[in-house]
Design a protein around this motif. Sequence first.
Motif, short mmCIF file in Angstrom:
data_model
loop_
_atom_site.label_atom_id
_atom_site.label_comp_id
_atom_site.label_asym_id
_atom_site.label_seq_id
_atom_site.Cartn_x
_atom_site.Cartn_y
_atom_site.Cartn_z
N TRP A 237 -11.07 0.81 4.26
CA TRP A 237 -10.60 1.23 2.93
C TRP A 237 -11.40 2.43 2.41
O TRP A 237 -10.83 3.34 1.81
CB TRP A 237 -10.70 0.09 1.91
CG TRP A 237 -9.71 -1.00 2.11
CD1 TRP A 237 -9.95 -2.19 2.75
CD2 TRP A 237 -8.34 -1.05 1.69
NE1 TRP A 237 -8.81 -2.96 2.75
CE2 TRP A 237 -7.81 -2.29 2.10
CE3 TRP A 237 -7.51 -0.16 1.00
CZ2 TRP A 237 -6.50 -2.66 1.85
CZ3 TRP A 237 -6.20 -0.54 0.75
CH2 TRP A 237 -5.70 -1.78 1.18
N GLU B 220 0.84 -1.20 0.00
CA GLU B 220 0.00 0.00 0.00
C GLU B 220 0.87 1.25 0.00
O GLU B 220 0.54 2.25 -0.65
CB GLU B 220 -0.95 0.01 1.21
CG GLU B 220 -2.05 1.05 1.04
CD GLU B 220 -2.94 1.20 2.26
OE1 GLU B 220 -2.65 0.60 3.31
OE2 GLU B 220 -3.92 1.95 2.17
N ARG C 39 -4.81 -4.94 -1.69
CA ARG C 39 -6.18 -5.42 -1.41
C ARG C 39 -6.23 -6.94 -1.37
O ARG C 39 -6.87 -7.53 -0.51
CB ARG C 39 -7.16 -4.92 -2.49
CG ARG C 39 -7.43 -3.43 -2.49
CD ARG C 39 -8.09 -2.90 -1.25
NE ARG C 39 -9.38 -3.41 -0.90
CZ ARG C 39 -10.51 -2.69 -0.85
NH1 ARG C 39 -10.49 -1.42 -1.18
NH2 ARG C 39 -11.63 -3.22 -0.45
#
Lengths: 331, 431
Positions: free
Chosen positions: B116, B36, B52
């Motif tokens: 998220w 990320e 993800r």
Amino acid sequence: MTPVLGAALVGLTAVSLYAIFGGADFGGGVWDLFASGPRRQAQRDAISNAIGPVWESNHVWLIFAIVTLFTCFPPVFADIGANLSTPLTLALLGIVLRGAAFVFRNHAADTFATARSWTAVFGASSIIAPFFLGDAAGAIATGRYAWTSPFALSAGVFAVALCAQIAAVFLVRETSHDRALRDDFRRRAVRATVVVWIAGLVPALLAHQAEPGLFAALIGPVARIGIAIAMLLGIVVMLSIANHRDTLARVAVGAEALAVLAGWFGAQAPNLIPNSWTYQTAAASPAMLSAFLVATAIGALFLIPSLALLFFTFKGRGSGSDAALPPMTNP
Amino acid sequence: MEHVIAARALMGTSLAFHIVFAALGVGLPLLVVAAEGLWLRTKRRAYYDLARTWAKGMAILFVVGAMSGTILSFELGLLWPTFMRYAGGIIGLPFSLEGFAFFIEAIFIGIYLYGWERLSPVAHWLSGLPIVLSGALSAAFVTTANAWMNMPAGFRIVNGTVVDIDPIAAMLSPPWLVEVLHTTLAAYVVTGFGAAAVCAFALVRRSAEDRREQVQAGLTIAMLVASIAIPLQWIVGDVIARFDADHEPAKFASLEVLFHTRRHAPITIGGIVSGDTVRYGIELPSALSLLVAFDPNAEVKGLDRVAPDDRPPVAAVHYSFDTMVGSASLLLLVAIVWTIVALRKRVPAKSLLIGIAVCGPISVVAMEAGWFVTEFGRQPWIARGLLRTSDAATVAPGVDVQLYGFSIVYVILAATCWWLLRRVGTKDHAA
């Protein structure tokens, strides 16, 4: 405050918070099992969304209680392990399968058969776990680890009813964005409160019949106050649900669970296990208790803001009505 | 089944199961946060998709780790009440600290996995960092308790009762640092090679051609972690071997199958252990003396210095040790080859990808074998010199039933987990 008292308070806090928040998650599973009517799937989705982000940290209160018990009162942990292995193993199976089933079914939501089997496991284990935890608690209260006694078994039933009540009340506020769904849980909350009253009466009657020592403690001043407050709070829950005071209902149902626990632990104080251990005789060395309390104070510095952040992010004002909540299949 | 055998079998099964998920629970957050973070820097879609996908795997693996850890916390009392009565008040502190670390981990896992869409990208990335840190700390705290079992410290025994308890000294018993490093590095080795193996497998089979960039990025990040961790693990392992030679001679003599105290002690690889001899093993003359004291003439203590009743099951310790070292050698070799290829900015050849894919399961074998070494090597003690395993087990009936019951649960959990992880890897997660 003596170190023993401090350690006891930390342990009882962990037990209480597990009873309320862990109990609410188990209760969610109970309502998942009993989801019915035209909004069956919506009920299940609401339960999943409510439990999803928080259940794993709620579960840690149990771990924390266990660790506190064996660090600060090791012989009690050893005796409970040695004498209550059957109900605790069954409770453990319930806890483990509930947790795994919840995550598994959400990740398998697009395969109907698999998701349905894990949904069934989720519901069933959400009853098994609090039943046997309540049964073990009742067995401890008898002072002879009589987990098959009618009293202990009825305490298990009471625990399940309490979980269902807490969950229903919590879910009313979680579903405030959908009136029909909210009314579903409103009805469930009222029914569950009635069931809690009845299920709470049964152990008392059974104690009167078969557990004279326990009954004497139950009609002692501490337990009487605890029971009276709990019953009053039950009425508050009913009234506030009826008058759409959802937040008040939430607070009242949590306080009700606290009153039950306080009544129980207060009634058997200074005994931790009636007939065998008091807090004092079971306590670890003062050096250990002090180290534990220092560690707890330091840990709390990190824990409390983190918990606040978690609940603010997912349970804060208006988050229950957040229609943009990510779908459960995609956490 | 005898009580103590059933209790050991159940505890061993539970730990062998939990250790895999615990290791991935320590290591995966690092990979997820790295992916990320790279997305935040480069804005390349592949890194986002990778984060993800890995986060989904992390969610599934974390819950199995948390649940199997819960089983262990119950089993401490259900299977080893005598040990906990004795040890709880001495070595409880790291468990309490571990409780807090696990708490923080569970809280931020909730925030990260469900956040998220609710948090800004940077805030979301930041919410991953406490998972990385508290996961490693959890493992570290629990490992200090194992270090104490190997070398109990922080108390005195006067007339059969435990006095003068010092919880900090108990937590920091002599082996704590090396054991903590060894365990934590093992978690990164297993996660690095494990995640890299999944990516390499997909590249070899060409099963994710539509997401090739994502898979290649995953391979690079995971192999980077593995290639840093495995050489460090060798260095720590070497330090532990010398530590054991000095402080845990029974374990050391068992893993090196040294039955007689001698100078010019050899290292024996493999062989068949029977009674107090090894046959058909490969002997490296004087190597053990060199390893222990950097002097071929140095004396190394053998099992003859250990009372017969206090000796570990030598064959089990020795074979586990050889398995660990053998597997770790392969891991090191593959990591070196990959590093050379990566530094030359070449694309890994198919043969290297197959090697990496094989290293996934091998790294788990290495970790489990290493754990077998330390546990079998401590026998017959549960806390060395203090309490024998046979005296610590429960006498409650039904442990064998629990053993079968939980074994079934583990099989179901592992199978479902495997099936779900395969779906995470193959499903399109562009959304």
